[in-house]
Scaffold this motif. Structure first.
Motif, mmCIF file in Angstrom:
data_model
loop_
_atom_site.group_PDB
_atom_site.id
_atom_site.type_symbol
_atom_site.label_atom_id
_atom_site.label_comp_id
_atom_site.label_asym_id
_atom_site.label_seq_id
_atom_site.Cartn_x
_atom_site.Cartn_y
_atom_site.Cartn_z
ATOM 1 N N TRP A 262 114.715 -35.138 124.321
ATOM 2 C CA TRP A 262 114.725 -36.510 123.813
ATOM 3 C C TRP A 262 113.435 -37.237 124.182
ATOM 4 O O TRP A 262 112.828 -37.916 123.345
ATOM 5 C CB TRP A 262 115.928 -37.278 124.331
ATOM 6 C CG TRP A 262 115.764 -38.773 124.228
ATOM 7 C CD1 TRP A 262 115.616 -39.664 125.244
ATOM 8 C CD2 TRP A 262 115.710 -39.556 123.016
ATOM 9 N NE1 TRP A 262 115.464 -40.940 124.761
ATOM 10 C CE2 TRP A 262 115.520 -40.896 123.397
ATOM 11 C CE3 TRP A 262 115.799 -39.242 121.668
ATOM 12 C CZ2 TRP A 262 115.425 -41.939 122.463
ATOM 13 C CZ3 TRP A 262 115.695 -40.269 120.729
ATOM 14 C CH2 TRP A 262 115.511 -41.591 121.123
ATOM 15 N N LEU A 263 112.981 -37.110 125.422
ATOM 16 C CA LEU A 263 111.774 -37.804 125.866
ATOM 17 C C LEU A 263 110.537 -37.293 125.128
ATOM 18 O O LEU A 263 109.626 -38.066 124.817
ATOM 19 C CB LEU A 263 111.595 -37.644 127.375
ATOM 20 C CG LEU A 263 112.645 -38.355 128.229
ATOM 21 C CD1 LEU A 263 112.439 -38.034 129.707
ATOM 22 C CD2 LEU A 263 112.608 -39.860 128.003
ATOM 23 N N GLU A 264 110.512 -36.012 124.852
ATOM 24 C CA GLU A 264 109.407 -35.441 124.080
ATOM 25 C C GLU A 264 109.337 -36.108 122.703
ATOM 26 O O GLU A 264 108.250 -36.463 122.222
ATOM 27 C CB GLU A 264 109.616 -33.937 123.935
ATOM 28 C CG GLU A 264 108.512 -33.221 123.190
ATOM 29 C CD GLU A 264 108.814 -31.738 123.053
ATOM 30 O OE1 GLU A 264 108.603 -31.194 121.947
ATOM 31 O OE2 GLU A 264 109.269 -31.139 124.041
ATOM 32 N N TYR A 265 110.509 -36.286 122.086
ATOM 33 C CA TYR A 265 110.573 -36.940 120.778
ATOM 34 C C TYR A 265 110.199 -38.421 120.896
ATOM 35 O O TYR A 265 109.419 -38.942 120.086
ATOM 36 C CB TYR A 265 111.988 -36.798 120.220
ATOM 37 C CG TYR A 265 112.224 -37.516 118.917
ATOM 38 C CD1 TYR A 265 111.795 -36.971 117.712
ATOM 39 C CD2 TYR A 265 112.897 -38.737 118.883
ATOM 40 C CE1 TYR A 265 112.013 -37.628 116.503
ATOM 41 C CE2 TYR A 265 113.122 -39.404 117.689
ATOM 42 C CZ TYR A 265 112.676 -38.846 116.509
ATOM 43 O OH TYR A 265 112.894 -39.504 115.321
ATOM 44 N N PHE A 266 110.718 -39.100 121.898
ATOM 45 C CA PHE A 266 110.494 -40.536 122.079
ATOM 46 C C PHE A 266 109.005 -40.848 122.254
ATOM 47 O O PHE A 266 108.465 -41.749 121.597
ATOM 48 C CB PHE A 266 111.287 -41.039 123.293
ATOM 49 C CG PHE A 266 111.213 -42.522 123.507
ATOM 50 C CD1 PHE A 266 112.072 -43.379 122.840
ATOM 51 C CD2 PHE A 266 110.291 -43.076 124.390
ATOM 52 C CE1 PHE A 266 112.014 -44.763 123.035
ATOM 53 C CE2 PHE A 266 110.216 -44.447 124.586
ATOM 54 C CZ PHE A 266 111.090 -45.288 123.904
ATOM 55 N N VAL A 267 108.321 -40.099 123.120
ATOM 56 C CA VAL A 267 106.896 -40.394 123.353
ATOM 57 C C VAL A 267 106.035 -39.936 122.176
ATOM 58 O O VAL A 267 104.969 -40.502 121.928
ATOM 59 C CB VAL A 267 106.388 -39.781 124.679
ATOM 60 C CG1 VAL A 267 107.078 -40.432 125.860
ATOM 61 C CG2 VAL A 267 106.557 -38.266 124.713
ATOM 62 N N LEU A 268 106.499 -38.918 121.428
ATOM 63 C CA LEU A 268 105.770 -38.512 120.230
ATOM 64 C C LEU A 268 105.808 -39.629 119.176
ATOM 65 O O LEU A 268 104.795 -39.937 118.541
ATOM 66 C CB LEU A 268 106.368 -37.235 119.642
ATOM 67 C CG LEU A 268 105.734 -36.759 118.326
ATOM 68 C CD1 LEU A 268 104.254 -36.429 118.516
ATOM 69 C CD2 LEU A 268 106.494 -35.542 117.780
ATOM 70 N N ILE A 269 106.976 -40.254 119.012
ATOM 71 C CA ILE A 269 107.100 -41.378 118.083
ATOM 72 C C ILE A 269 106.214 -42.529 118.562
ATOM 73 O O ILE A 269 105.534 -43.185 117.765
ATOM 74 C CB ILE A 269 108.565 -41.833 117.969
ATOM 75 C CG1 ILE A 269 109.411 -40.741 117.304
ATOM 76 C CG2 ILE A 269 108.660 -43.142 117.196
ATOM 77 C CD1 ILE A 269 108.982 -40.388 115.899
ATOM 78 N N MET A 270 106.201 -42.788 119.863
ATOM 79 C CA MET A 270 105.320 -43.821 120.410
ATOM 80 C C MET A 270 103.866 -43.513 120.106
ATOM 81 O O MET A 270 103.087 -44.404 119.729
ATOM 82 C CB MET A 270 105.506 -43.939 121.931
ATOM 83 C CG MET A 270 106.566 -44.908 122.377
ATOM 84 S SD MET A 270 106.446 -45.263 124.162
ATOM 85 C CE MET A 270 104.989 -46.295 124.218
ATOM 86 N N GLU A 271 103.491 -42.256 120.291
ATOM 87 C CA GLU A 271 102.109 -41.848 120.030
ATOM 88 C C GLU A 271 101.729 -42.132 118.573
ATOM 89 O O GLU A 271 100.650 -42.685 118.294
ATOM 90 C CB GLU A 271 101.945 -40.360 120.334
ATOM 91 C CG GLU A 271 100.540 -39.831 120.052
ATOM 92 C CD GLU A 271 100.436 -38.321 120.210
ATOM 93 O OE1 GLU A 271 99.360 -37.777 119.895
ATOM 94 O OE2 GLU A 271 101.425 -37.685 120.631
ATOM 95 N N LYS A 272 102.613 -41.766 117.646
ATOM 96 C CA LYS A 272 102.329 -41.994 116.227
ATOM 97 C C LYS A 272 102.227 -43.482 115.914
ATOM 98 O O LYS A 272 101.329 -43.923 115.188
ATOM 99 C CB LYS A 272 103.429 -41.360 115.371
ATOM 100 C CG LYS A 272 103.422 -39.841 115.363
ATOM 101 C CD LYS A 272 104.542 -39.298 114.482
ATOM 102 C CE LYS A 272 104.507 -37.776 114.422
ATOM 103 N NZ LYS A 272 105.601 -37.233 113.573
#
Length: 376
Positions: A262-272
Motif C-alpha cells: 500500500w505504501l509503495e502505491y501511496f508514495v508513487l501516486i504522490m510522486e506523480k
C-alpha cells in the motif's frame, strides 16, 4: 498502541526521493500571488471533485464548481451538498493548520461531521462512532458490481479502543520520525481499516492524510491534488488497499499486516502528483519570467546572480572560483558578456579589477532569476 509494520524497498525510497525533488522545485519557484491563488483554488476544486467521485458522486468538475459557487450550504441536490461539505472540510483543515490544531479523536470526529452533514437543521459539532447494527444486518463494504462483501470491519464495540490506539500512534515519537508521506499513507490506511463511522470513511481518511501532509509542508503551497490519480485507476486503488488480505478484519488485519504494498502505491501516486504540480509551477513561472532572463545562457545567469548577491561588484577571481577555472578564462568569457551588455567594467581600464552588472540588466532581482530573496 497501534504499531504499523512495513519495510522500505527500492521503489518506496525512489518515490520518496522524487517527492523531495519536486517539493523543493515548487518551493523555490517565485510566483505572483494571483497565480498562487489560482493554483490553490484549482487544486482544492480537484480534491473536492475527485475525492467525492471515488465514492460515487456523479457531478463533473464544472458541476462541482457551480455547486460550490452557489454556496447554499445544505440546500439543493444531495450530490451538490456532498461536494460543498468536502470543500468546507478542506477549508477547516486549512484553518486548523494555521492554528496548529493537533490530531485527536475529537479532531477526526469534527472533520467527519463536516464531511457528512446531511439535510437541514443544526450542524453537529462532532460525529459519533458507529454503533452495533440491527440483528441480521452485516456492516460491511460491498462490491458495487457483485454485491458481495469486500471488507468486513471490526465490530462496533472495538472501534473506540482501536481509534484511541490509532491516534496515540499518530502523535507518537515513532510516527513523527517517519517521513510525512509514509505517516500520511499509514494513517489513511488504518482509518479505513477501522472504518469508525457508518459512512464517509474514505473521504475522511483522504482528508486526514491531506492534513498530515500539509502540516509537514507537503501540500506544495496548496497546489497538490492526489485524488485525481486514484480516480483514473479506481480498481487499482481498491486493490492496493485490500492487499489480498482476508475479507474479515479479524482474519488477519487485526494483527498489522505488511503495509509495504500500500505504501509503495501511496508514495508513487504522490510522486506523480508532485511531478505534475512541479511542471505546472515551472510553466507558470516561465510565463511570468522577464524576457531578458530567458536570453541568458546558464553561465551568464550564474554571473548575474553572483553580482546581485555581491553588492553589485565582483572580481574575475571570484567568478573563476564559481566556475572552477583560471582567471584568464574569465577574462576571455567576460569579453562576450560585456559585448552583450550583461556586465560592465567597474574598476580598472587596461586591466579590469572588478565588474558590475550591465545597465540593461541593472533592475533585475533574484526573484526575476528564479531564486528566493533569502539567498542574499
Amino acid at each position: 498502541m497501534y504499531q504499523p509494520r512495513f519495510k522500505y524497498n527500492d521503489r518506496i525510497v525512489k518515490s520518496l526521493m522524487s517527492i523531495e525533488k519536486y517539493k523543493n522545485t515548487v518551493e523555490m519557484l517565485p510566483l505572483p500571488k494571483d497565480i498562487e491563488k489560482e493554483l490553490r483554488k484549482e487544486a482544492k476544486l480537484k480534491m473536492t471533485h475527485y475525492s467525492t467521485r471515488i465514492e460515487g458522486n456523479p457531478l463533473g468538475l464544472e458541476e462541482v464548481s457551480e455547486a460550490i459557487m452557489k454556496n447554499r450550504d445544505r440546500q439543493g441536490l444531495k450530490a451538490e451538498q456532498e461536494v460543498r461539505n468536502y470543500w468546507n472540510a478542506l477549508s477547516f483543515l486549512s484553518t486548523s493548520k494555521r492554528l496548529k490544531i493537533p490530531i485527536s479523536e475529537d479532531f477526526i470526529k469534527r472533520l467527519h461531521s463536516i464531511i457528512e452533514v446531511r439535510g437541514s437543521g443544526r450542524r453537529t459539532e462532532e460525529s459519533e462512532y458507529r454503533g452495533p447494527t440491527r440483528p441480521g444486518v452485516l456492516f460491511a463494504v460491498y462490491d458495487s458490481v457483485t454485491g458481495q462483501p469486500e471488507y468486513i470491519p471490526p465490530e462496533a464495540n472495538d472501534v473506540p479502543q482501536l481509534m484511541k490506539s490509532f491516534v496515540a500512534w499518530i502523535n507518537s515519537d515513532d510516527a513523527r520520525e517517519l517521513p510525512a508521506p509514509i505517516r500520511a499513507g499509514i494513517a489513511a490506511y488504518q482509518l479505513l481499516t477501522i472504518h469508525p463511522f457508518y459512512d464517509g470513511n474514505g473521504r475522511t481518511a483522504r482528508a486526514l492524510a491531506t492534513y498530515i501532509l500539509s502540516i509537514k509542508g507537503y501540500d506544495l503551497k496548496g497546489f497538490n491534488s492526489m485524488e485525481e490519480y486514484y480516480v483514473s485507476d479506481l480498481q487499482g486503488y481498491y486493490t492496493k488497499l485490500q492487499m489480498n488480505l482476508p475479507v474479515l478484519y479479524y482474519d488477519g488485519r487485526n494483527n498489522p499486516p505488511d503495509l509495504a504494498p500500500w505504501l509503495e502505491y501511496f508514495v508513487l501516486i504522490m510522486e506523480k502528483a508532485f511531478q505534475k504540480v512541479a511542471r505546472i509551477a515551472q510553466n507558470k513561472y516561465k510565463q511570468q519570467i522577464d524576457p531578458r532572463v530567458n536570453k541568458l545562457e546558464p553561465r551568464e545567469l550564474i554571473v548575474v546572480k553572483l553580482l546581485l548577491t555581491k553588492n553589485g561588484e565582483i572580481t574575475p577571481k571570484e567568478i573563476a572560483g564559481e566556475f572552477n577555472v583560471v582567471t584568464r578564462t574569465i577574462t576571455e568569457w567576460a569579453k562576450e558578456w560585456i559585448r552583450k551588455g550583461i556586465i560592465e567594467p567597474a574598476s580598472g581600464t587596461e586591466r579590469i579589477r572588478t565588474y558590475k552588472i550591465g545597465r540593461a540588466y541593472s533592475d533585475l532581482t533574484l526573484s526575476d532569476l528564479g531564486y528566493v530573496e533569502t539567498d542574499q
